[in-house]
Motif scaffolding. Structure first.
Motif, short mmCIF file in Angstrom:
data_model
loop_
_atom_site.label_atom_id
_atom_site.label_comp_id
_atom_site.label_asym_id
_atom_site.label_seq_id
_atom_site.Cartn_x
_atom_site.Cartn_y
_atom_site.Cartn_z
N VAL A 1 -16.61 10.00 7.32
CA VAL A 1 -16.57 8.92 6.33
C VAL A 1 -16.81 7.59 7.05
O VAL A 1 -16.17 7.30 8.06
N THR A 2 -17.73 6.80 6.49
CA THR A 2 -17.95 5.45 6.99
C THR A 2 -17.51 4.46 5.92
O THR A 2 -17.93 4.57 4.77
N LEU A 3 -16.63 3.56 6.30
CA LEU A 3 -16.24 2.46 5.41
C LEU A 3 -17.02 1.24 5.86
O LEU A 3 -16.81 0.72 6.95
N THR A 4 -17.95 0.82 5.03
CA THR A 4 -18.90 -0.21 5.44
C THR A 4 -18.35 -1.62 5.28
O THR A 4 -18.90 -2.57 5.81
N LYS A 5 -17.25 -1.74 4.50
CA LYS A 5 -16.66 -3.06 4.25
C LYS A 5 -15.21 -3.05 4.68
O LYS A 5 -14.48 -2.08 4.44
N GLY A 6 -14.78 -4.16 5.29
CA GLY A 6 -13.36 -4.30 5.61
C GLY A 6 -12.54 -4.54 4.35
O GLY A 6 -13.07 -4.90 3.30
N PHE A 7 -11.24 -4.33 4.47
CA PHE A 7 -10.34 -4.54 3.33
C PHE A 7 -8.95 -4.89 3.87
O PHE A 7 -8.66 -4.68 5.05
N HIS A 8 -8.13 -5.44 3.00
CA HIS A 8 -6.73 -5.69 3.34
C HIS A 8 -5.87 -4.59 2.71
O HIS A 8 -6.19 -4.09 1.63
N LEU A 9 -4.78 -4.27 3.40
CA LEU A 9 -3.84 -3.29 2.88
C LEU A 9 -2.43 -3.77 3.23
O LEU A 9 -2.20 -4.34 4.30
N GLY A 10 -1.49 -3.52 2.31
CA GLY A 10 -0.12 -3.94 2.55
C GLY A 10 0.44 -3.34 3.83
O GLY A 10 0.31 -2.14 4.06
N LYS A 11 1.06 -4.18 4.64
CA LYS A 11 1.68 -3.71 5.87
C LYS A 11 2.83 -2.75 5.57
O LYS A 11 3.13 -1.85 6.33
N TYR A 12 3.46 -2.97 4.41
CA TYR A 12 4.60 -2.17 3.97
C TYR A 12 4.34 -1.65 2.56
O TYR A 12 3.50 -2.17 1.83
N GLU A 13 5.12 -0.65 2.15
CA GLU A 13 5.12 -0.25 0.76
C GLU A 13 5.66 -1.40 -0.09
O GLU A 13 6.48 -2.20 0.37
N VAL A 14 5.20 -1.48 -1.33
CA VAL A 14 5.66 -2.54 -2.23
C VAL A 14 7.16 -2.39 -2.46
O VAL A 14 7.66 -1.30 -2.77
N THR A 15 7.89 -3.48 -2.28
CA THR A 15 9.35 -3.46 -2.41
C THR A 15 9.78 -3.77 -3.85
O THR A 15 9.00 -4.27 -4.66
N ASN B 1 9.10 8.16 3.60
CA ASN B 1 9.78 7.20 2.71
C ASN B 1 9.42 7.50 1.25
O ASN B 1 10.20 8.15 0.57
N VAL B 2 8.28 7.02 0.75
CA VAL B 2 7.82 7.45 -0.58
C VAL B 2 6.34 7.83 -0.51
O VAL B 2 5.59 7.29 0.30
N PHE B 3 5.96 8.79 -1.35
CA PHE B 3 4.54 9.06 -1.56
C PHE B 3 3.87 7.78 -2.04
O PHE B 3 4.51 6.95 -2.69
N GLU B 4 2.58 7.65 -1.75
CA GLU B 4 1.86 6.44 -2.15
C GLU B 4 0.62 6.80 -2.99
O GLU B 4 -0.19 7.62 -2.58
N SER C 1 -2.04 11.27 -4.39
CA SER C 1 -0.88 10.65 -3.74
C SER C 1 -0.83 11.12 -2.30
O SER C 1 -1.21 12.26 -2.00
N ARG C 2 -0.37 10.26 -1.41
CA ARG C 2 -0.48 10.51 0.03
C ARG C 2 0.81 10.16 0.77
O ARG C 2 1.63 9.36 0.31
N GLY C 3 0.97 10.75 1.95
CA GLY C 3 1.96 10.30 2.93
C GLY C 3 3.28 11.04 2.98
O GLY C 3 4.04 10.85 3.92
N GLY C 4 3.58 11.86 1.95
CA GLY C 4 4.88 12.53 1.94
C GLY C 4 6.02 11.54 1.69
O GLY C 4 5.81 10.34 1.55
N GLY D 1 5.92 5.86 -4.69
CA GLY D 1 5.68 4.43 -4.82
C GLY D 1 4.22 4.12 -4.48
O GLY D 1 3.34 4.93 -4.76
N PHE D 2 3.99 2.98 -3.86
CA PHE D 2 2.60 2.62 -3.52
C PHE D 2 2.60 1.44 -2.56
O PHE D 2 3.61 0.76 -2.38
N ARG D 3 1.43 1.23 -1.94
CA ARG D 3 1.19 -0.04 -1.25
C ARG D 3 -0.11 -0.61 -1.81
O ARG D 3 -0.98 0.14 -2.26
#
Length: 251
Positions: A45-59, A182-185, A213-216, A243-245
């Motif tokens: 998989v190639t991701l051609t564009k950068g993106f931002h992602l939450g450092k933490y799960e949404v509180t 912690n939580v699935f995302e 959903s990901r991460g366990g 939950g989610f980020r």
């Protein structure tokens, strides 16, 4: 003497930032190529564009500020939001985007949304090719999960039986916390068979049995926390281990 006005807060692609009103820390992920999926069945998989992602799960504090509610089972301002469906998580993003636009903080064409499944796994792996971001074994001292079932020969560890404050465990190499456990995302994609062969910027199938959903989570054994492990749930499902980020990208 005239007081000089501060320059308006501006988000720049390529830089980390924090949404001030929410204390929501967003980490920049640069474009790149990786092998996605389970070892032996991986595709490029190639991701051609950068993106931002939450450092933490949404509180819960962040959720309450945007949505005005808190359906979580385990209550706490810095605990991850849970008992929110895919639809709920998308609604949070849809409310946050105009809020930040009104505050003059959004670059043209950018919006908050859930990460794609490929973006999520890329950020979770953080450049690793092992089963988890911490190697080919995982103990519950490294992530919040059922420590009676460690992964890859790790020693048994604590089993807390609940969520923990976001960021309680070590970050991966790119600075993301709790991508294991912690939580699935929730991810943006419908669940479906992976493509065969190399792909760029995949967004999943047009329809599917559920949303990815990901991460366990805190309820799972270590095998369910592997970087490649994928599950799916109905978009309206709400569970106390899900939950989610939030992601932030140019549409």
């Amino acid at each position: 003497e005239a007081v000089q006005e501060e320059a308006p807060f501006a988000i720049k692609p390529g830089e980390n930032f924090t949404v001030p009103d929410l204390n929501l820390t967003m980490t920049w992920v640069k474009p790149g190529t990786f092998m996605m999926g389970y070892i032996g069945k991986q595709h490029q998989v190639t991701l051609t564009k950068g993106f931002h992602l939450g450092k933490y799960e949404v509180t819960q504090a962040q959720w309450e500020k945007v949505m005005g509610t808190n359906p979580s089972n385990f209550k706490g301002a810095t605990l991850p939001m849970e008992k929110v469906s895919w639809n709920d998580a998308m609604e949070f993003c849809k409310k946050l985007t105009p809020m930040e636009k009104a505050a003059g903080r959004l670059p043209e064409g950018w919006s908050y949304t859930l990460p794609t499944e490929a973006q999520w796994e890329y950020a979770c792996r953080a450049g690793t090719t092992t089963a988890t971001a911490f190697g080919d074994s995982l103990s519950s001292k490294q992530a919040n999960f059922n420590g009676d079932y460690p992964y890859g020969g790790a020693s048994k560890g604590p089993s807390l039986g609940r969520t923990t404050d976001v960021g309680s465990y070590p970050a991966n190499a790119w600075g993301f916390h709790d991508m294991h456990g912690n939580v699935f995302e929730w991810c943006a994609d419908w669940y479906g068979a992976y493509p065969t062969g190399a792909v760029s910027d995949p967004v999943g199938p047009a329809v599917g049995p559920g949303r990815v959903s990901r991460g366990g989570s805190w309820t799972n054994g270590g095998t369910d926390l592997r970087s490649a492990r994928r599950t799916n749930q109905a978009p309206g499902a709400r569970y106390y281990n899900m939950g989610f980020r939030v992601g932030f990208q140019k549409q």
